[in-house]
Scaffold this motif. Structure first.
Motif, PDB file in Angstrom:
ATOM      1  N   MET A 169      -3.520  19.112 -38.817  1.00  0.00           N
ATOM      2  CA  MET A 169      -4.301  18.482 -37.734  1.00  0.00           C
ATOM      3  C   MET A 169      -5.632  17.960 -38.271  1.00  0.00           C
ATOM      4  O   MET A 169      -6.006  16.805 -38.038  1.00  0.00           O
ATOM      5  N   GLU A 170      -6.347  18.820 -38.977  1.00  0.00           N
ATOM      6  CA  GLU A 170      -7.690  18.466 -39.444  1.00  0.00           C
ATOM      7  C   GLU A 170      -7.652  17.305 -40.429  1.00  0.00           C
ATOM      8  O   GLU A 170      -8.441  16.359 -40.322  1.00  0.00           O
ATOM      9  N   CYS A 171      -6.712  17.359 -41.380  1.00  0.00           N
ATOM     10  CA  CYS A 171      -6.629  16.277 -42.368  1.00  0.00           C
ATOM     11  C   CYS A 171      -6.145  14.983 -41.723  1.00  0.00           C
ATOM     12  O   CYS A 171      -6.618  13.895 -42.070  1.00  0.00           O
ATOM     13  N   GLY A 172      -5.208  15.078 -40.774  1.00  0.00           N
ATOM     14  CA  GLY A 172      -4.722  13.885 -40.083  1.00  0.00           C
ATOM     15  C   GLY A 172      -5.809  13.208 -39.271  1.00  0.00           C
ATOM     16  O   GLY A 172      -5.988  11.986 -39.335  1.00  0.00           O
ATOM     17  N   VAL A 173      -6.549  14.019 -38.506  1.00  0.00           N
ATOM     18  CA  VAL A 173      -7.660  13.473 -37.726  1.00  0.00           C
ATOM     19  C   VAL A 173      -8.727  12.901 -38.656  1.00  0.00           C
ATOM     20  O   VAL A 173      -9.313  11.843 -38.384  1.00  0.00           O
ATOM     21  N   GLY A 174      -8.963  13.580 -39.785  1.00  0.00           N
ATOM     22  CA  GLY A 174      -9.960  13.098 -40.739  1.00  0.00           C
ATOM     23  C   GLY A 174      -9.598  11.756 -41.332  1.00  0.00           C
ATOM     24  O   GLY A 174     -10.453  10.875 -41.488  1.00  0.00           O
ATOM     25  N   ILE A 175      -8.316  11.574 -41.688  1.00  0.00           N
ATOM     26  CA  ILE A 175      -7.866  10.288 -42.242  1.00  0.00           C
ATOM     27  C   ILE A 175      -8.073   9.173 -41.219  1.00  0.00           C
ATOM     28  O   ILE A 175      -8.582   8.082 -41.539  1.00  0.00           O
ATOM     29  N   MET A 203     -12.075  11.607 -50.597  1.00  0.00           N
ATOM     30  CA  MET A 203     -13.146  12.593 -50.582  1.00  0.00           C
ATOM     31  C   MET A 203     -13.264  13.268 -49.207  1.00  0.00           C
ATOM     32  O   MET A 203     -13.525  14.459 -49.105  1.00  0.00           O
ATOM     33  N   ALA A 204     -13.038  12.499 -48.162  1.00  0.00           N
ATOM     34  CA  ALA A 204     -13.093  13.059 -46.807  1.00  0.00           C
ATOM     35  C   ALA A 204     -11.962  14.053 -46.587  1.00  0.00           C
ATOM     36  O   ALA A 204     -12.157  15.103 -45.946  1.00  0.00           O
ATOM     37  N   ILE A 205     -10.766  13.754 -47.128  1.00  0.00           N
ATOM     38  CA  ILE A 205      -9.631  14.669 -46.978  1.00  0.00           C
ATOM     39  C   ILE A 205      -9.907  15.983 -47.708  1.00  0.00           C
ATOM     40  O   ILE A 205      -9.616  17.072 -47.198  1.00  0.00           O
ATOM     41  N   ILE A 206     -10.471  15.893 -48.911  1.00  0.00           N
ATOM     42  CA  ILE A 206     -10.811  17.106 -49.663  1.00  0.00           C
ATOM     43  C   ILE A 206     -11.807  17.954 -48.886  1.00  0.00           C
ATOM     44  O   ILE A 206     -11.659  19.180 -48.773  1.00  0.00           O
ATOM     45  N   ALA A 207     -12.821  17.314 -48.330  1.00  0.00           N
ATOM     46  CA  ALA A 207     -13.821  18.042 -47.544  1.00  0.00           C
ATOM     47  C   ALA A 207     -13.191  18.669 -46.304  1.00  0.00           C
ATOM     48  O   ALA A 207     -13.472  19.829 -45.973  1.00  0.00           O
ATOM     49  N   ASP A 208     -12.314  17.927 -45.612  1.00  0.00           N
ATOM     50  CA  ASP A 208     -11.654  18.473 -44.416  1.00  0.00           C
ATOM     51  C   ASP A 208     -10.760  19.657 -44.769  1.00  0.00           C
ATOM     52  O   ASP A 208     -10.699  20.643 -44.024  1.00  0.00           O
ATOM     53  N   CYS A 353      -5.449  23.722 -29.832  1.00  0.00           N
ATOM     54  CA  CYS A 353      -6.139  23.717 -31.125  1.00  0.00           C
ATOM     55  C   CYS A 353      -6.404  22.285 -31.594  1.00  0.00           C
ATOM     56  O   CYS A 353      -7.477  21.984 -32.124  1.00  0.00           O
ATOM     57  N   PHE A 354      -5.430  21.399 -31.380  1.00  0.00           N
ATOM     58  CA  PHE A 354      -5.605  19.992 -31.765  1.00  0.00           C
ATOM     59  C   PHE A 354      -6.750  19.363 -30.978  1.00  0.00           C
ATOM     60  O   PHE A 354      -7.592  18.651 -31.550  1.00  0.00           O
ATOM     61  N   ALA A 355      -6.789  19.621 -29.670  1.00  0.00           N
ATOM     62  CA  ALA A 355      -7.847  19.039 -28.835  1.00  0.00           C
ATOM     63  C   ALA A 355      -9.221  19.553 -29.248  1.00  0.00           C
ATOM     64  O   ALA A 355     -10.182  18.780 -29.370  1.00  0.00           O
ATOM     65  N   VAL A 356      -9.310  20.856 -29.487  1.00  0.00           N
ATOM     66  CA  VAL A 356     -10.604  21.453 -29.851  1.00  0.00           C
ATOM     67  C   VAL A 356     -11.065  20.949 -31.215  1.00  0.00           C
ATOM     68  O   VAL A 356     -12.243  20.628 -31.415  1.00  0.00           O
ATOM     69  N   ARG A 357     -10.143  20.866 -32.163  1.00  0.00           N
ATOM     70  CA  ARG A 357     -10.520  20.416 -33.506  1.00  0.00           C
ATOM     71  C   ARG A 357     -10.875  18.933 -33.531  1.00  0.00           C
ATOM     72  O   ARG A 357     -11.762  18.516 -34.284  1.00  0.00           O
ATOM     73  N   THR A 358     -10.199  18.129 -32.720  1.00  0.00           N
ATOM     74  CA  THR A 358     -10.560  16.717 -32.633  1.00  0.00           C
ATOM     75  C   THR A 358     -11.964  16.558 -32.057  1.00  0.00           C
ATOM     76  O   THR A 358     -12.775  15.763 -32.559  1.00  0.00           O
ATOM     77  N   GLY A 359     -12.264  17.319 -31.006  1.00  0.00           N
ATOM     78  CA  GLY A 359     -13.612  17.288 -30.432  1.00  0.00           C
ATOM     79  C   GLY A 359     -14.663  17.749 -31.412  1.00  0.00           C
ATOM     80  O   GLY A 359     -15.768  17.189 -31.485  1.00  0.00           O
ATOM     81  N   ASN A 360     -14.329  18.771 -32.217  1.00  0.00           N
ATOM     82  CA  ASN A 360     -15.275  19.266 -33.215  1.00  0.00           C
ATOM     83  C   ASN A 360     -15.540  18.214 -34.290  1.00  0.00           C
ATOM     84  O   ASN A 360     -16.674  18.060 -34.753  1.00  0.00           O
ATOM     85  N   THR A 361     -14.494  17.493 -34.699  1.00  0.00           N
ATOM     86  CA  THR A 361     -14.668  16.425 -35.694  1.00  0.00           C
ATOM     87  C   THR A 361     -15.567  15.316 -35.163  1.00  0.00           C
ATOM     88  O   THR A 361     -16.443  14.808 -35.879  1.00  0.00           O
TER      89      THR A 361
END
Length: 381
Positions: A169-175, A203-208, A353-361
């Protein structure tokens, strides 16, 4: 102080009904040899008459800031916050060991066939039977079985079976968000500058990845450090990976150890943020200069980014803002709030979890822009 206490302490289940004089019935082993000349005694003749109720993976008890821990959990000596002595800690470990050994016997799994760190944790009673149940379930998947070879993934998958989903989720949203931001910044030059876009996104994916991996709650399988190790090394070695994670049965963390988890992860994220920004900024500047050398008309259209100040600023941002947000997200919102409510509904839990993590990003992107403008590394137009 009241807000802090709600993060670090949760109510302890009422155990007043259990006393030392209670008649506890333990499962007994019985077998009928029936030996004959043509038969041999095997382990299959042993039968269990009653299952033992498996305790949850995590216990919500925290020992008054770790007052029952060796050295108070603050000196880094001993086991640094893990109950090893007599009393409740010893009873919990005996129960954990018995539960784990029974589950291994029922599944036909030999202790010697397990990873060494997991086998040592079982023998010392540091993990409850439910961790063994989850381990055996994960072993059914070829992908999970391969990932469980790595200690870091093993500790996180045993603590959270949705860890891989959250990572994706985090890496997908980050990309998606990083690519959208790059397009917004470059517009018609987006496809002409794909090399820079690619470097920034990587670099953003590594950080995520590190933002999900480092603060994730874990089942600690690390062996104790050598007696010759320094006090500071022992202290940080025994800190949890997430400051707000629920301690397992037979284990507790002091307030100081939980603060130490924030400091340790902050130092790691500072290194990750600084390095990723350093590489990304250097590549971007090199591309801008190369383009200016080839096309004199484009020289001066885009200003180069200060490498050192931007990289250090991004490292500080990740160590403070990102570190705290992801610690709270994984340890409080997901593990303490969403997981208990939606434990039996994995699809709904994943969606939340997806909704919360997207909002956090999204929140993190806004905070970074405000922070960068505040310290002067980005200009507002």
């Amino acid at each position: 102080m009241a807000i802090a206490s709600c993060f670090f302490c949760v109510p302890t289940p009422n155990t007043s009904s259990i006393s030392e004089s209670s008649n506890l019935t333990w499962p007994h082993l019985s077998f009928s040899p029936r030996l004959s000349s043509s038969s041999s005694f095997t382990a299959k003749s042993i039968s269990f008459h009653r299952r033992v109720t498996i305790s949850p993976v995590f216990s919500s008890s925290i020992d008054n800031g770790g007052s029952d821990n060796n050295n108070g959990g603050s000196g880094g000596g001993g086991d640094g916050g893990k109950n090893n002595g007599d009393g409740d800690g010893g009873e919990d470990r005996d129960r954990n060991r018995n539960e784990a050994m029974m589950l291994l016997a029922e599944s036909g799994t030999e202790l010697e066939s397990l990873p060494k760190d997991l086998a040592a944790a079982i023998e010392s009673g540091r993990i409850p039977g439910s961790v063994i149940t989850r381990f055996l379930e994960l072993q059914r998947s070829a992908v999970m079985r391969w990932l469980m070879q790595f200690t870091g993934f093993r500790e996180r998958l045993l603590a959270d079976d949705l860890f891989l989903a959250k990572l994706a989720m985090e890496c997908g949203v980050g990309i998606f968000t990083k690519t959208a931001a790059e397009y917004e910044r470059r517009r018609e030059n987006f496809f002409n500058e794909l090399e820079v876009v690619f470097a920034d996104v990587v670099m953003a994916i590594i950080a995520d990845f590190m933002l999900v991996y480092l603060p994730a709650p874990t089942v600690s399988l690390r062996p104790p450090l050598a007696l010759s190790a320094g006090g500071l090394s022992k202290f940080f070695h025994n800190c949890p990976d997430n400051a707000f994670q629920i301690a397992m049965s037979g284990t507790s963390y002091s307030l100081l150890q939980r603060l130490g988890a924030i400091a340790r992860n902050g130092a790691k994220l500072f290194a990750v943020g600084t390095t990723s920004s350093l590489v990304g900024t250097a590549v971007t500047n090199a591309f801008i200069k190369a383009k200016g050398a080839v096309d004199q008309s484009s020289e001066g259209e885009v200003e180069t980014v200060p490498i050192v100040s931007t990289s250090v600023a991004y490292g500080v941002y990740m160590a403070v803002s990102s570190n705290l947000r992801y610690q709270v997200l994984a340890g409080v919102i997901e593990q303490r709030l969403l997981e208990p409510m939606l434990h039996q509904h994995k699809l709904a839990l994943s969606a939340m979890c997806f909704a919360v993590r997207t909002g956090n990003t999204f929140l993190g992107s806004l905070l970074w822009v405000d922070y960068a403008r505040l310290i002067g590394i980005q200009k507002s137009h």
